[in-house]
Design a protein around this motif. Structure first.
Motif, PDB file in Angstrom:
ATOM      1  N   PRO A   8       4.956  -5.501  -5.502  1.00 18.02           N
ATOM      2  CA  PRO A   8       6.186  -4.953  -6.081  1.00 18.02           C
ATOM      3  C   PRO A   8       7.416  -5.293  -5.245  1.00 18.02           C
ATOM      4  O   PRO A   8       7.350  -5.367  -4.015  1.00 18.02           O
ATOM      5  N   THR A   9       8.527  -5.514  -5.920  1.00 20.91           N
ATOM      6  CA  THR A   9       9.800  -5.693  -5.219  1.00 20.91           C
ATOM      7  C   THR A   9      10.602  -4.399  -5.242  1.00 20.91           C
ATOM      8  O   THR A   9      11.503  -4.208  -4.438  1.00 20.91           O
ATOM      9  N   THR A  10      10.265  -3.524  -6.199  1.00 18.86           N
ATOM     10  CA  THR A  10      10.890  -2.211  -6.294  1.00 18.86           C
ATOM     11  C   THR A  10       9.797  -1.153  -6.398  1.00 18.86           C
ATOM     12  O   THR A  10       8.795  -1.360  -7.094  1.00 18.86           O
ATOM     13  N   VAL A  11       9.998  -0.043  -5.710  1.00 20.48           N
ATOM     14  CA  VAL A  11       9.056   1.074  -5.775  1.00 20.48           C
ATOM     15  C   VAL A  11       9.849   2.346  -6.037  1.00 20.48           C
ATOM     16  O   VAL A  11      10.895   2.579  -5.419  1.00 20.48           O
ATOM     17  N   ASN A  12       9.367   3.145  -6.982  1.00 20.19           N
ATOM     18  CA  ASN A  12       9.941   4.461  -7.223  1.00 20.19           C
ATOM     19  C   ASN A  12       9.205   5.468  -6.348  1.00 20.19           C
ATOM     20  O   ASN A  12       7.974   5.553  -6.401  1.00 20.19           O
TER      21      ASN A  12
END
Length: 215
Positions: A8-12
């Motif tokens: 992932p490049t973005t994680v919530n």
């Protein structure tokens, strides 16, 4: 790491009011160090727990919280974004938002119950609902003991829906000498499930040649 799952490049990242704020804060640091953009959601109860369990004090405003957490994690400008409790235009609130995994760390039993029943009364609950319906990775780092039948039933229901329930239960085979070592053990397992590299804890069997007896 699991090759089938993309990196992932973005994680919530959601931090709720269960004890164990250190796990979520340490995970934030590691996600930033891995180069991820992090969308952060902090419940009101989590703000109280963070102030109680750590030296960190979060401001009440979203902008102030974003500044403090970004500085805490040594983030680049814009790398950490904080969203308010009812910010329904936040990326995690919609299936048409960026396809990012969601980690709730720590995850309170109240949040666990809300997710198991489909409640969406705030952004964290809505983000979890979106992750489930869109079949996106959802990791729930629960921290409670003992567990009631209600807790266990909710965990089973969510596991069957595709979530990964990962209780904050650190191992001891890496011979921890500090609380930080125990926190890192749990965070390392989370990073593994996100398919992100980690050097916090040696891989199982890595030191086998150094200690054949396993003592």
């Amino acid at each position: 790491m699991t090759s089938a799952q993309p990196v992932p490049t973005t994680v919530n990242l959601a931090i709720t009011g269960a004890s164990g704020a250190q796990y979520g804060l340490r995970l934030l640091q590691c996600l930033v160090a891995a180069g991820c953009s992090v969308n952060v959601m902090v419940s009101r109860a989590a703000q109280v727990v963070i102030a109680t369990e750590t030296e960190l004090s979060l401001p009440g405003s979203v902008s102030g919280m974003q500044e403090v957490l970004g500085r805490y994690a040594a983030a680049k400008p814009g790398q950490v974004r904080v969203f308010g409790r009812e910010d329904w235009f936040a990326p995690p609130a919609s299936g048409s938002g960026e396809k990012a995994p969601l980690v709730i760390c720590p995850c309170s039993t109240g949040t666990l119950s809300a997710l198991a029943t489909g409640a969406s009364n705030n952004l964290i609950e809505r983000a979890g609902d979106v992750a489930l319906k869109e079949r996106r990775p959802l990791i729930l780092v629960t921290r409670e003991m003992p567990l009631s039948e209600v807790h266990l039933d909710n965990m089973l229901r969510l596991t069957r829906m595709g979530a990964v329930v990962m209780p904050a239960s650190p191992g001891f085979y890496h011979r921890p000498v500090s609380v930080s070592d125990l926190v890192d053990f749990v965070v390392a397992r989370i990073l593994d499930h996100l398919n992100l590299p980690q050097t916090l804890v040696p891989r199982w069997g890595r030191n086998r040649d150094d200690d054949p007896a396993g003592t």
